[in-house]
Design an enzyme around this catalytic site. Structure first.
Site, PDB file in Angstrom:
ATOM      1  N   ARG A  74       0.822  -1.210   0.000  1.00 18.32           N
ATOM      2  CA  ARG A  74       0.000   0.000   0.000  1.00 18.32           C
ATOM      3  C   ARG A  74       0.859   1.264   0.000  1.00 18.32           C
ATOM      4  O   ARG A  74       0.541   2.255  -0.655  1.00 18.32           O
ATOM      5  CB  ARG A  74      -0.919   0.029   1.234  1.00 18.32           C
ATOM      6  CG  ARG A  74      -1.969  -1.059   1.292  1.00 18.32           C
ATOM      7  CD  ARG A  74      -3.048  -0.858   0.225  1.00 18.32           C
ATOM      8  NE  ARG A  74      -2.809  -1.648  -0.961  1.00 18.32           N
ATOM      9  CZ  ARG A  74      -3.402  -1.486  -2.121  1.00 18.32           C
ATOM     10  NH1 ARG A  74      -4.303  -0.539  -2.268  1.00 18.32           N
ATOM     11  NH2 ARG A  74      -3.142  -2.254  -3.139  1.00 18.32           N
ATOM     12  N   HIS A 144      -8.002   8.595  10.200  1.00 22.20           N
ATOM     13  CA  HIS A 144      -7.557   7.204  10.255  1.00 22.20           C
ATOM     14  C   HIS A 144      -6.033   7.077  10.236  1.00 22.20           C
ATOM     15  O   HIS A 144      -5.499   5.994   9.995  1.00 22.20           O
ATOM     16  CB  HIS A 144      -8.161   6.402   9.104  1.00 22.20           C
ATOM     17  CG  HIS A 144      -9.630   6.193   9.248  1.00 22.20           C
ATOM     18  ND1 HIS A 144     -10.460   5.889   8.184  1.00 22.20           N
ATOM     19  CD2 HIS A 144     -10.440   6.253  10.340  1.00 22.20           C
ATOM     20  CE1 HIS A 144     -11.710   5.764   8.619  1.00 22.20           C
ATOM     21  NE2 HIS A 144     -11.713   5.986   9.917  1.00 22.20           N
ATOM     22  N   CYS A 152       5.500   2.549  17.616  1.00 24.52           N
ATOM     23  CA  CYS A 152       6.165   1.517  18.396  1.00 24.52           C
ATOM     24  C   CYS A 152       5.131   0.701  19.163  1.00 24.52           C
ATOM     25  O   CYS A 152       4.180   1.241  19.723  1.00 24.52           O
ATOM     26  CB  CYS A 152       7.159   2.150  19.374  1.00 24.52           C
ATOM     27  SG  CYS A 152       8.102   0.942  20.328  1.00 24.52           S
ATOM     28  N   CYS A 157       7.298   2.711  25.458  1.00 21.16           N
ATOM     29  CA  CYS A 157       7.932   3.646  24.516  1.00 21.16           C
ATOM     30  C   CYS A 157       6.872   4.469  23.773  1.00 21.16           C
ATOM     31  O   CYS A 157       6.809   5.677  23.891  1.00 21.16           O
ATOM     32  CB  CYS A 157       8.801   2.884  23.525  1.00 21.16           C
ATOM     33  SG  CYS A 157       9.597   3.918  22.268  1.00 21.16           S
ATOM     34  N   CYS A 242      11.581   0.243  15.908  1.00 23.33           N
ATOM     35  CA  CYS A 242      11.521   1.587  16.478  1.00 23.33           C
ATOM     36  C   CYS A 242      12.927   2.189  16.535  1.00 23.33           C
ATOM     37  O   CYS A 242      13.877   1.537  16.977  1.00 23.33           O
ATOM     38  CB  CYS A 242      10.913   1.525  17.878  1.00 23.33           C
ATOM     39  SG  CYS A 242      10.831   3.121  18.729  1.00 23.33           S
ATOM     40  N   THR A 281     -17.156   8.949  -1.003  1.00 21.02           N
ATOM     41  CA  THR A 281     -17.534   7.960   0.001  1.00 21.02           C
ATOM     42  C   THR A 281     -19.051   7.833   0.059  1.00 21.02           C
ATOM     43  O   THR A 281     -19.769   8.799  -0.193  1.00 21.02           O
ATOM     44  CB  THR A 281     -16.997   8.349   1.401  1.00 21.02           C
ATOM     45  OG1 THR A 281     -17.473   7.419   2.370  1.00 21.02           O
ATOM     46  CG2 THR A 281     -17.432   9.751   1.796  1.00 21.02           C
TER      47      THR A 281
END
Length: 335
Positions: A74, A144, A152, A157, A242, A281
């Site tokens: 994607r 979104h 992470c 963290c 991370c 939409t």
């Protein structure tokens, strides 16, 4: 009182010109014109993959490898795509100096359900061309999240950062036609919604036409269709890590069952809106459907820009067809 639906740009312009608070909710159909497939439409990702397994925390727990392979594909599509005319129409309308030519006293809010970053890139390019961007410019709200943000998974963290590397790590390199020369529009980081006002990332994209993009996307989609089952497993140790603590990171997007971003800000804007533009939409899934319903029930006007309308109520304005064709003319921002 029953509502009358019209497809007249002139009537829409009259209503828009007197609007004080314009609210836009956009979805996958907005980016379809840039070669990014929708989820539910013909040939959409729902038909190619078990998207529920690729868009939930349960799917992540079951196979981080499968999830990252899907999202890396994607990411490659989003990096290769270019904003289309509808993205640019919304970008121009986000800038007060331009918008006030059509709607002199209006405030503008754009909320996108998309994670591809094309709204931000369009605004950056328009601002560079017009030199009109200022502190009052309305920045897109990504409810979104962004496919170029990584988060992470270590709860102690919780670091988040922007990452548009392609591939994001060597183990996820895919033969998808890749980005050979990133020399087009800038990718704008969404780490802070206001960073767009003061920085432009150095990374750039290959400027290809939509026909080339669609051909390349077809090859990627073939790979996506095999994302489950026979797909090879990438060891967790080779998946993205991370930069702060070295733990596994996940895509910084909102999955099913998780809370959308910026809801307090969005709900405040919904309460003030006197017109709602539904762009690309069907607006049948909550909370987005709730935004439209709230504005409509309060007496606000609703204008739909989409290839279809399947809701059981009638909008005030209905512009059927590709957004990149109908929206620029309606907003009066066509060049």
């Amino acid at each position: 009182m029953s509502r009358r639906t019209t497809t007249s740009n002139e009537e829409f312009h009259k209503v828009l010109s007197s609007s004080k608070h314009i609210f836009v909710i956009s979805g996958a159909g907005l980016s379809a014109g840039s070669g990014i497939p929708t989820y539910r439409g013909k040939g959409g990702l729902w038909k190619q993959n078990d998207v529920m397994k690729l868009s939930t925390t349960a799917g992540w727990v079951d196979s981080p490898s499968r999830m990252w392979q899907f999202y890396e594909s994607r990411r490659a599509l989003a990096l290769r795509a270019q904003p289309n005319e509808a993205h640019y129409a919304l970008a121009r309308f986000s800038i007060p100096k331009i918008r006030h030519e059509m709607a002199p006293e209006s405030h503008f809010t754009l909320v996108t359900q998309n994670i591809d970053g094309l709204c931000q890139r369009a605004l950056q390019k328009v601002s560079n061309e017009t030199d009109n961007i200022d502190a009052a410019t309305s920045l897109p709200i990504e409810m979104h999240g962004s496919i170029f943000e990584v988060a992470c998974t270590n709860y102690s963290c919780k670091h988040r950062e922007w990452n548009d590397d392609s591939p994001i790590c060597p183990a996820l390199a895919v033969d998808d036609g890749g980005v050979e020369d990133r020399a087009g529009d800038p990718v704008v980081a969404s780490r802070s919604r206001f960073e767009i006002l003061r920085e432009e990332l150095g990374r750039r994209l290959n400027a290809t036409n939509n026909e080339e993009v669609n051909e390349q996307n077809a090859a990627v989609d073939e790979r996506l269709a095999t994302c489950e089952g026979s797909e090879h497993v990438v060891p967790t140790a080779e998946l993205p890590k991370c930069t702060k603590c070295g733990s596994l990171v996940r895509p910084g997007v909102v999955w099913f069952g998780e809370s959308p971003r910026h809801m307090d800000e969005i709900e405040k804007e919904v309460e003030k809106a006197d017109i709602c533009l539904v762009v690309g939409t069907s607006s049948t899934v909550h909370p987005a459907a709730g935004f439209v319903n709230t504005i409509r029930q309060r007496g606000g006007k609703v204008a739909v820009f989409n290839v279809e309308w399947t809701r059981d109520w009638t909008p005030d304005f209905l512009f059927l067809g590709p957004c990149k064709e109908t929206l620029p003319a309606a907003l009066g921002t066509s060049k």
